[in-house]
Design a protein around this motif. Structure first.
Motif, PDB file in Angstrom:
ATOM      1  N   LYS A   3      11.102  -4.979  -5.541  1.00 34.04           N
ATOM      2  CA  LYS A   3      11.421  -4.343  -4.215  1.00 34.04           C
ATOM      3  C   LYS A   3      11.708  -2.855  -4.444  1.00 34.04           C
ATOM      4  O   LYS A   3      12.097  -2.255  -5.373  1.00 34.04           O
ATOM      5  CB  LYS A   3      13.028  -4.564  -4.015  1.00 34.04           C
ATOM      6  N   THR A   4      11.275  -2.121  -3.305  1.00 38.22           N
ATOM      7  CA  THR A   4      11.403  -0.639  -3.231  1.00 38.22           C
ATOM      8  C   THR A   4      12.767  -0.427  -2.923  1.00 38.22           C
ATOM      9  O   THR A   4      13.478  -1.334  -2.250  1.00 38.22           O
ATOM     10  CB  THR A   4      10.425  -0.247  -1.945  1.00 38.22           C
ATOM     11  N   THR A  47      -2.393   0.138   0.958  1.00 39.42           N
ATOM     12  CA  THR A  47      -1.854  -1.154   0.683  1.00 39.42           C
ATOM     13  C   THR A  47      -1.435  -1.139  -0.882  1.00 39.42           C
ATOM     14  O   THR A  47      -1.880  -0.044  -1.575  1.00 39.42           O
ATOM     15  CB  THR A  47      -2.982  -2.292   0.936  1.00 39.42           C
ATOM     16  N   TRP A  48      -0.576  -2.148  -1.064  1.00 38.05           N
ATOM     17  CA  TRP A  48      -0.103  -2.000  -2.406  1.00 38.05           C
ATOM     18  C   TRP A  48      -0.544  -3.358  -3.249  1.00 38.05           C
ATOM     19  O   TRP A  48      -0.471  -3.667  -4.112  1.00 38.05           O
ATOM     20  CB  TRP A  48       1.634  -2.455  -2.533  1.00 38.05           C
ATOM     21  N   SER A  78      -1.201   1.125  -6.096  1.00 31.51           N
ATOM     22  CA  SER A  78      -0.243   0.438  -7.120  1.00 31.51           C
ATOM     23  C   SER A  78      -1.277   0.221  -8.273  1.00 31.51           C
ATOM     24  O   SER A  78      -2.364  -0.440  -7.883  1.00 31.51           O
ATOM     25  CB  SER A  78       0.693  -0.505  -6.891  1.00 31.51           C
ATOM     26  N   ASP A  81      -0.260  -4.530  -8.450  1.00 31.03           N
ATOM     27  CA  ASP A  81       0.676  -5.112  -7.380  1.00 31.03           C
ATOM     28  C   ASP A  81       2.057  -4.467  -7.314  1.00 31.03           C
ATOM     29  O   ASP A  81       2.789  -5.349  -7.028  1.00 31.03           O
ATOM     30  CB  ASP A  81       0.390  -6.565  -7.106  1.00 31.03           C
ATOM     31  N   ALA A  83       4.916  -3.135  -5.868  1.00 30.96           N
ATOM     32  CA  ALA A  83       5.224  -2.552  -4.786  1.00 30.96           C
ATOM     33  C   ALA A  83       6.285  -1.360  -4.763  1.00 30.96           C
ATOM     34  O   ALA A  83       5.989  -0.269  -3.924  1.00 30.96           O
ATOM     35  CB  ALA A  83       6.124  -3.731  -3.816  1.00 30.96           C
ATOM     36  N   HIS A  84       7.061  -1.274  -5.950  1.00 38.42           N
ATOM     37  CA  HIS A  84       7.923  -0.130  -5.916  1.00 38.42           C
ATOM     38  C   HIS A  84       7.027   1.216  -6.212  1.00 38.42           C
ATOM     39  O   HIS A  84       7.361   1.941  -5.455  1.00 38.42           O
ATOM     40  CB  HIS A  84       8.701  -0.497  -7.150  1.00 38.42           C
ATOM     41  N   MET A  87       5.026   2.060  -2.905  1.00 35.62           N
ATOM     42  CA  MET A  87       6.003   2.426  -1.591  1.00 35.62           C
ATOM     43  C   MET A  87       6.347   4.026  -1.769  1.00 35.62           C
ATOM     44  O   MET A  87       6.538   4.485  -0.974  1.00 35.62           O
ATOM     45  CB  MET A  87       7.176   1.672  -1.347  1.00 35.62           C
ATOM     46  N   ASN A 106       5.871  -3.824   1.863  1.00 37.46           N
ATOM     47  CA  ASN A 106       5.884  -5.235   1.221  1.00 37.46           C
ATOM     48  C   ASN A 106       7.136  -6.062   1.518  1.00 37.46           C
ATOM     49  O   ASN A 106       7.140  -7.333   1.447  1.00 37.46           O
ATOM     50  CB  ASN A 106       6.156  -4.762  -0.336  1.00 37.46           C
ATOM     51  N   ASP A 107       8.298  -5.407   2.259  1.00 28.32           N
ATOM     52  CA  ASP A 107       9.463  -6.257   2.492  1.00 28.32           C
ATOM     53  C   ASP A 107      10.044  -5.616   3.612  1.00 28.32           C
ATOM     54  O   ASP A 107       9.694  -4.715   4.309  1.00 28.32           O
ATOM     55  CB  ASP A 107      10.367  -6.311   1.342  1.00 28.32           C
ATOM     56  N   ASP A 324       4.401  -9.486   4.231  1.00 33.76           N
ATOM     57  CA  ASP A 324       3.877  -8.148   4.323  1.00 33.76           C
ATOM     58  C   ASP A 324       3.936  -7.733   5.788  1.00 33.76           C
ATOM     59  O   ASP A 324       3.581  -8.562   6.542  1.00 33.76           O
ATOM     60  CB  ASP A 324       2.629  -8.110   3.428  1.00 33.76           C
TER      61      ASP A 324
END
Length: 446
Positions: A3-4, A47-48, A78, A81, A83-84, A87, A106-107, A324
Motif C-alpha cells: 500500500k502507498t 502504471t505500476w 516500479s 509491481d 505499488a508503493h 505511487m 493501486n488502491d 485498480d
C-alpha cells in the motif's frame, strides 16, 4: 499489494502543476467510431503494473484495431509491481510537470488522495455523452463525492485456495459455503506434524486484510473508519477478526505465528506452493499462479472455496473487492483520447490481457477463467469447476471511498493488533487502544 503510505505532493506543488493546464475539451460521443478519427496523438500512460503482470503487448494491438489514430506509450513506474514505489514516482512526475495523459492508481485510499489533490479529471460528462449508466456497467464503483474520477481496472476478489491433495488426505470436502468457525476447524484438521517439517492448516500474512477478515466483506461499514468519519473498531466484526487471527496463530497453532511471519519475512506464495500451508485466504491474482509460473511450477491441484461468512445466516458470496483505478490526468493535452483509452481498457482491454478479472458486467466469466488458467505452465492444476462456482456466486461488497487519512488509521490499528498477536496485551485493551488511536488520527485531520 503493498500500500502507498500517502502523497508526496503538497498542495502548492500540485497547484503549480495544474495552474498551467487548460480546461478539458468539450466531451463528445467517444466510444463509437474511434477508427474514423484522423488526428494522430500519443498518450502517456503511467502504471505500476509490468508487462509480465498486465500483458500490455496483448492489450495495445487490440486497442489499435479500434483506435488507429491513438498510440500509447506505457510507462511502468516500479520494479516487481511495487505499488508503493510506483505511487511515489507518479507523484514526483506530476510535481515536476512531466507530460501525462492516463494514470493508474493501486488502491482506494491513493485514489481519493490524488482525486482530492486535483490529479484526476472528472469523467462524468464523458460518461453521460457516451450514454453510460455506471452502476449497470461496472461491478465496482469509483464514485467519490458524487463524481467519477476514474474507471475500474482489474477486479480483485477474495476466496480461499486449498491444496486438493491435503484435503483428500484429511477426508475433507471442498466447501461450497462456510463460516469462519468452519474455516478454523478445517485449519486444525489440515495441520500435521511438528518442528521444521510441520504442515500448517493455513497461512495468514501480515497484511491488514488478515486482521480484518470478518469486517471487510460486511455489506456496510467495511473499513476501519465509517463513511461519516468515526472509528469502526468497537464492534463484533472487528472483535471476531482478531479472535480468528489469534485462534489460528496462537491457540490452535494451525498457522505460522505472527512473530514468525514478521521476523522471518515469510512469503505467502512460498508457504502455499511449497505445501507448508494447506490453504490460504487470498485474492484472484493467485489464479494464474495456481496454474504454474516460470519461477514456481504448480506441483499439486488447487481447489477454491468461497470467502467464509461471518455468521451462517449471512448471504452467500459476499467477498472483499479491490480494484485498480485508471483515470485521465487533469493536465492531459489529449483528454478526449485519454478518456477513450480509459473507457476501452476498463471494458475490452482487461479481457484482451487474458489473465485477470474485469469489473465490466458484460464480461464473459468462463472466458476470463479460461484465459487466466491457460496462461499458466500447468493449467491442469487449477480445478476449474470449484473456481467457476466461487467466482460465479461471488458478490463483491461495495467499495466505499475512504478518507484521505485511511493509511494512517490503518497503521495505528495494525500497531495495536500486533501487540495482541504477540501476546503483549489482551483483546479488550487492543480494541480500546485502537479505537482511541484512530480517533486521534480523525481529530488531527479534521
Amino acid at each position: 499489494m503493498k500500500k502507498t503510505t500517502g502523497l508526496l505532493l503538497t498542495g502548492v506543488m500540485m497547484g503549480s502543476v495544474l495552474a498551467g493546464c487548460g480546461s478539458n475539451a468539450e466531451p463528445a460521443k467517444t466510444t463509437e467510431g474511434g477508427a474514423g478519427d484522423t488526428k494522430q496523438v500519443t498518450l502517456k500512460v503511467f502504471t505500476w503494473l509490468s508487462e509480465e503482470t498486465m500483458h500490455w503487448n496483448k492489450i495495445l494491438p487490440e486497442f489499435y484495431k479500434e483506435y488507429p489514430n491513438i498510440k500509447v506509450d506505457v510507462n511502468v513506474l516500479s520494479t516487481k509491481d511495487d505499488a508503493h514505489e510506483a505511487m511515489k514516482k507518479l507523484d514526483l512526475a506530476a510535481a515536476s510537470g512531466q507530460e501525462m495523459d492516463v494514470v493508474m492508481i493501486n488502491d482506494s485510499t491513493g485514489y481519493v488522495q490524488r482525486a482530492k489533490a486535483g490529479m484526476l479529471a472528472p469523467l462524468d460528462d464523458y460518461l453521460k455523452a457516451d450514454g453510460v449508466n455506471y452502476d449497470s456497467e461496472y461491478k465496482a464503483t469509483t464514485q467519490m463525492e458524487g463524481k467519477y474520477y476514474a474507471l475500474p481496472g482489474r477486479l480483485l476478489t477474495w476466496f480461499v485456495m486449498l491444496n486438493k491433495q491435503k484435503l483428500d488426505e484429511a477426508g475433507l470436502a471442498v466447501p461450497k459455503e462456510w463460516t469462519w468457525d468452519e474455516f478454523m476447524e478445517y485449519s486444525k484438521k489440515l495441520t500435521r506434524g511438528e518442528g521444521p517439517s510441520k504442515q500448517y492448516g493455513t497461512y495468514f500474512h501480515n497484511w491488514e486484510q488478515y486482521i480484518t477478515l470478518a469486517l471487510i466483506n460486511s455489506p456496510q461499514s467495511n473499513k476501519l473508519v465509517t463513511s461519516d468519519g468515526k472509528p469502526n473498531i468497537n464492534n463484533d466484526r472487528v472483535r471476531k477478526s482478531l479472535e480468528i487471527a489469534n485462534q489460528v496463530q496462537n491457540v490452535d497453532k494451525s498457522a505460522r505465528s505472527y512473530a514468525d511471519v514478521i521476523s522471518q519475512k515469510l512469503a505467502y506464495r512460498n508457504e502455499y506452493f511449497s505445501g507448508k500451508a494447506a490453504m490460504i485466504p487470498t485474492g484472484s491474482w493467485m489464479i494464474t499462479e495456481a496454474a504454474g509460473t516460470d519461477t514456481v511450477p504448480a506441483k499439486f491441484e488447487s481447489v477454491f472455496a468461497p470467502y467464509p461468512k461471518y455468521k451462517k445466516e449471512d448471504p452467500n458470496g459476499a467477498t472483499l473487492a479491490n480494484i485498480d483505478y485508471m483515470g485521465v490526468f487533469s493536465g492531459s493535452r489529449h483528454p478526449k483520447e485519454a478518456y477513450q483509452f480509459t473507457r476501452w481498457y476498463s471494458t475490452k482491454g482487461i479481457l484482451a490481457a487474458e489473465n485477470m478479472l474485469s469489473s465490466w458486467t458484460k464480461a464473459d466469466l468462463n472466458k476470463m477463467i479460461d484465459g487466466m488458467v491457460k496462461t499458466g505452465k500447468n493449467p491442469e492444476m487449477v480445478n476449474k469447476a470449484s473456481l467457476e462456482h466461487v467466482l460465479g456466486t461471488s458478490a463483491p461488497v461495495k467499495i466505499e471511498a475512504p478518507p484521505t487519512y485511511m493509511s494512517d488509521a490503518s497503521k495505528r490499528y495494525t500497531s495495536e493488533v500486533e501487540k495482541y498477536l504477540l501476546n503483549k496485551q489482551d483483546l479488550n485493551t487492543t480494541i480500546t487502544n485502537a479505537e482511541k488511536s484512530i480517533q486521534d488520527v480523525i481529530n488531527l485531520n479534521n
